[in-house]
Design an enzyme around this catalytic site. Sequence first.
Site, PDB file in Angstrom:
ATOM      1  N   TYR A 156      51.230 -21.031  -5.394  1.00 41.06           N
ATOM      2  CA  TYR A 156      50.274 -19.917  -5.472  1.00 41.06           C
ATOM      3  C   TYR A 156      49.163 -20.079  -4.444  1.00 41.06           C
ATOM      4  CZ  TYR A 156      46.681 -16.877  -7.532  1.00 41.06           C
ATOM      5  OH  TYR A 156      45.701 -15.917  -7.736  1.00 41.06           O
ATOM      6  N   LYS A 160      48.323 -17.574  -1.361  1.00 43.89           N
ATOM      7  CA  LYS A 160      47.026 -16.905  -1.244  1.00 43.89           C
ATOM      8  C   LYS A 160      46.319 -17.293   0.049  1.00 43.89           C
ATOM      9  CE  LYS A 160      46.740 -14.273  -4.891  1.00 43.89           C
ATOM     10  NZ  LYS A 160      46.720 -12.794  -4.739  1.00 43.89           N
TER      11      LYS A 160
END
Length: 259
Positions: A156, A160
Amino acid sequence: MDLSHAMDFTGRAVLVTGGTRGLGAATARAFLAAGADVMVCGRGSPAAPPSADGRSAAFRAADLRDPAAAAALVAATAERFGRLDVLVNNAGGSPDADAATVSPRFVEKVVALNLLAPFFTAQAAYRVMREQPDGGSVINIGSISAHSPQPGTAAYSAAKAGLLGLTRALALEWAPRVRVNHITVGLVRTENAAALYGDDDGAAVAGIVPLGRLAEPDDVARACLWLADGHSSYVNGADLAVHGGGEIPARHVVRRNYL
């Protein structure tokens, strides 16, 4: 101050991905309250679409990890409203996972949702916006994990961080017709706050935020309004931090608790 009423988006069309709940729904409601026509999407139909001031968002089911689905969503939005002025790439997220044992399939899905899907949707939106006299605005909803990863968030956080890099690259390529900006979001109080922050609804976690509270979804929604509005017409490629100041360093939290 309620910026949704201070800013007028009447006659403008907005697409909010992942806009059926939480932060996305709050963003959709803010644009509706400001007069915009709003389309939201999700992989499943909501019980009711976001609404404000007697007006409701339109909804279309879409899995934006599929570039064809992303293009179809943008085309449907432009066809319904006759234009597309703002794209808010909000859809994203991931459960925590151990980087040493997580499956390749899991990593692929997380990167696809948090990086590839915003890329595909922005590409399609740009093709519409570049033909409009006033161009358009793309706002990517990022995470503090891009700057300060936490355990269990390797895929993640990487995705991002990629989204932030993508924002800056697109801002260079697509200006001046289309502005592209990024919001770094910190801890947000949503309907699943207990699952994320504990049974105290985030009260203990809020103690490490300099402003002393978790963000409300409307805090992020108001930032989206400003970035999409003419008041920010010279803001491009920016990373707007909406995280209450970040997190107080652990050594200071420990010192404070023992004094």
